[in-house]
Design an enzyme around this catalytic site. Structure first.
Site, PDB file in Angstrom:
ATOM      1  N   CYS A  44       0.835  -1.187   0.000  1.00  0.00           N
ATOM      2  CA  CYS A  44       0.000   0.000   0.000  1.00  0.00           C
ATOM      3  C   CYS A  44       0.875   1.243   0.000  1.00  0.00           C
ATOM      4  O   CYS A  44       2.091   1.174  -0.112  1.00  0.00           O
ATOM      5  CB  CYS A  44      -0.892   0.002   1.248  1.00  0.00           C
ATOM      6  SG  CYS A  44      -1.870  -1.513   1.440  1.00  0.00           S
ATOM      7  N   ILE A  99      -4.307  -7.548  -1.024  1.00  0.00           N
ATOM      8  CA  ILE A  99      -3.571  -8.786  -1.296  1.00  0.00           C
ATOM      9  C   ILE A  99      -4.071  -9.919  -0.405  1.00  0.00           C
ATOM     10  O   ILE A  99      -4.255 -11.043  -0.851  1.00  0.00           O
ATOM     11  CB  ILE A  99      -2.056  -8.581  -1.076  1.00  0.00           C
ATOM     12  CG1 ILE A  99      -1.520  -7.452  -1.968  1.00  0.00           C
ATOM     13  CG2 ILE A  99      -1.289  -9.881  -1.314  1.00  0.00           C
ATOM     14  CD1 ILE A  99      -1.581  -7.725  -3.449  1.00  0.00           C
ATOM     15  N   GLY A 148       3.084  -3.089   3.300  1.00  0.00           N
ATOM     16  CA  GLY A 148       3.946  -4.263   3.272  1.00  0.00           C
ATOM     17  C   GLY A 148       3.185  -5.549   3.524  1.00  0.00           C
ATOM     18  O   GLY A 148       1.961  -5.614   3.365  1.00  0.00           O
ATOM     19  N   GLY A 202      14.166 -12.370  -7.525  1.00  0.00           N
ATOM     20  CA  GLY A 202      15.393 -12.994  -7.025  1.00  0.00           C
ATOM     21  C   GLY A 202      16.365 -12.006  -6.430  1.00  0.00           C
ATOM     22  O   GLY A 202      17.539 -12.354  -6.216  1.00  0.00           O
TER      23      GLY A 202
END
Length: 631
Positions: free
Chosen positions: A2, A53, A76, A364
């Site tokens: 966010c 999410i 987060g 990665g």
């Protein structure tokens, strides 16, 4: 994932106009297009833009605690929130939602600032404690999520996930910090230690700020650090098994989402390892996304296809033309501060592709810093061995003299650039590493600066920060110290900034499993030969992944995202390169010598020299500063 924003009055708790918070949040809509909220109380205002999410229907923010005594805005993901929730429930906590936000609130109320040690994730958040009349700002260990703080002209502080949120406030003073310009030219980014504006700073990774209305604003406090001071005593087989376990845990914990999830796949070791472990953990095909270039020398798409076929992923690929220079102006708007890592362009392209198919993508990033995967680590370790043989009293005059008379040959590969190597050996390890990783040397910067700018900069050198980090690092070897500087300085300032802004610009959440703090802490304890052996970086990672990936993926030369900026600056951007010295916004600042800038541009355009890196920096500085001035 966010965007957050807020205002806090230390001193007299003046009223906060909700419209000010709304303007800040509107500037962050790309970080959270799924919802918005504002909350104010005497002396404080909090705002939030939501990218849903987890717990899609619940967890609106700003979120009050169950007892109404605290209020949270959070950016987060907390990957261990379910285990932490169970622990808190056993201690008497009650929850109304199914997400991670309410767990942070309950953890704060139970443990105060010590709650940070229990959070496994990427985060930047603010909690206002109505009972204690305090605000608590915190940032994750490695700086995956950003948080800017500004001193406003009315005596309050404002904070936001991006500088855009702060620029929405007319009270924000916009005086450029000359030390940040020095930093930017040295590194290609403005590090976490400052921002491009004098009265704006970043909350450092692994730090928190706890402030009350009735006290002067305190300095932030560090709550996490990584140490290379100890060494694991287990044998190689046991260390390999532990590494693989930690990598599996890191990947699977980041696969929790209530929306479609996938991965970036370049075909390199790190992204391929993440995809391999995702495929192992998933019953359904993993969605992978990669970008290719229509210039063979820049293209890695064949390796990405090879890995996609190996793990039967749902692969999405797109070929990007080197004519994507038209995105340069958009790039300046995305990053706010000047940012000259040209791989931001393909990062934005792959994020845009991924967002067409998923809402969360695993990357990665982080393995090179944690496991000594950069070529510079190999060179630095070799130079450190040479330094250990000769005392500095002999080494400095010997190599310094040889380096001074040896011809310059920047066009050769570094192992053949004897001048650079000799001069590096004359320095101590910290000074040599700081200069080796820089973009523009101190000598080059001195030639570019005007006398007026040199006076404004004073005796400050950008390299001082890295040198100090390395000399004070909790480390046993020069390689340890270099990796410590990478994790604390280059990773958050460059790599994580690049990925966060590029992904959030298209409302995509990027997660970095190889930066799980337990994995990073484990890597720091590995003996040097388990990280770098025989000139091969990430030695133990590659050994562990041989059961999943073929050697031609694991051991091929490192490439990374490459952008043809040298060609652009001789072609479609040549006019802009020339304009830097006269007629541009930057030329009116009186910071630089116009003749020096003109020589750089004309030499490059004529093909007499490759000045693309410094010209690209100047172009991004021009666009970044001009944009700040226009807002």
């Amino acid at each position: 994932m966010c965007g957050i924003a807020g205002i806090f009055h230390h001193g007299t708790p003046k009223p906060v106009d909700p419209a000010r918070i709304e303007r800040m949040c509107d500037a962050l809509v790309h970080r959270g297009p799924d919802g918005a909220g504002v909350w104010t109380a005497p002396g404080v205002g909090l705002g939030h833009r939501r990218l849903s999410i987890i717990d899609l229907a619940g967890s609106p923010q700003p979120m009050p605690s169950a007892d109404g005594r605290a209020m949270l805005v959070f950016n987060g993901e907390i990957y261990n929130f379910r285990a932490l929730r169970r622990e808190l429930e056993e201690l008497g906590a009650r929850f109304r939602t199914d997400g991670d936000s309410e767990v942070i609130l309950a953890a704060w109320q139970r443990w105060g600032p010590d709650c940070l040690q229990r959070l496994d994730g990427m985060f930047a958040f603010a909690i206002y404690d109505l009972q204690k009349r305090q605000i608590f700002l915190a940032r994750d260990r490695l700086g995956v999520k950003p948080l800017y703080i500004a001193d406003l002209s009315d005596g309050s502080i404002a904070f936001a996930s991006e500088m855009k949120g702060l620029l929405a406030l007319p009270q924000l003073r916009r005086e450029v910090d000359p030390l940040a310009v020095e930093d930017f030219l040295a590194w290609g980014f403005v590090p976490e230690t400052r921002s491009i504006l004098k009265n704006v700073r970043k909350l450092m990774p692994g730090h928190f700020l706890l402030a009350g209305h009735d006290m002067p604003l305190p300095a932030p406090r560090q709550w996490w650090d990584v140490s290379f001071a100890a060494r694991a005593q287990a044998n190689a087989e046991d260390l390999e098994a532990e590494l693989l376990h930690l990598m599996r845990e890191a990947v699977t914990s980041r696969m929790v989402a209530d929306v479609p999830l996938g991965a970036f796949l370049s075909g390199g070791v790190d992204s391929s390892s993440v995809v391999a472990l995702m495929a192992e953990a998933s019953a359904a095909p993993v969605a992978t996304c990669s970008i290719g270039f229509d210039v063979a020398a820049l293209d890695e798409s064949a390796h990405a296809r090879q890995v996609a076929q190996l793990f039967a992923t749902e692969h999405h690929a797109r070929t990007v033309s080197p004519d994507e220079w038209s995105m340069v102006d958009r790039l300046a708007g995305i990053y706010d501060e000047p940012f000259a890592d040209a791989s931001a362009l393909p990062t934005l392209a792959v994020s845009s592709l991924a967002r067409e198919h998923v809402k969360v993508a695993l990357s990665g990033d982080g393995a090179d810093e944690a496991f000594a995967g950069y070529r510079r680590h190999k060179f630095h370790a070799a130079e450190e061995r040479a330094r250990s043989v000769l005392p500095s009293g002999l080494r400095q005059p010997l190599f310094g003299t040889l380096g001074a008379i040896y011809p310059k040959a920047d066009w050769l590969p570094r192992p053949l650039r004897a001048k650079a190597t000799l001069l590096s050996l004359a320095e101590d390890g910290a000074s040599a590493y700081a200069q080796a990783v820089g973009v523009t040397s101190p000598e080059m910067r001195a030639r570019l600066y005007s006398d007026a700018f040199k006076r404004a900069r004073g005796d400050y050198r950008a390299e001082e920060q890295v040198e100090r980090l390395m000399r004070e690092a909790p480390a046993q070897t020069g390689l340890d110290a270099a990796q410590y500087a990478d994790l604390k300085f280059f990773l958050p300032g460059d790599i994580l900034t690049k990925v966060d802004r590029a992904s959030m610009a298209v409302s995509l959440e990027a997660r970095e499993p190889l930066l799980d703090h337990r994995l990073v802490e484990f890597a720091a304890t590995l003996p040097g030969r388990m990280r770098l052996r025989g000139g091969e970086g990430k030695w133990l990672v590659k050994k562990a992944m041989r059961r999943f990936l073929p050697d031609d993926i694991l051991y091929r030369p490192k490439q990374g995202f490459v952008t043809p900026i040298a060609q652009w600056l001789r072609g479609p951007l040549a006019g802009q390169a020339r304009a830097i010295s006269c007629g541009s916004w930057l030329s009116r600042t009186n910071w630089f010598d116009p003749a020096a800038l003109e020589r750089l541009a004309e030499q490059h355009i004529a093909g007499r020299a490759d000045n693309s890196r410094v010209l690209w920096q100047m172009l991004m500085l021009e666009k970044g500063i001009a944009r700040l001035d226009a807002q």
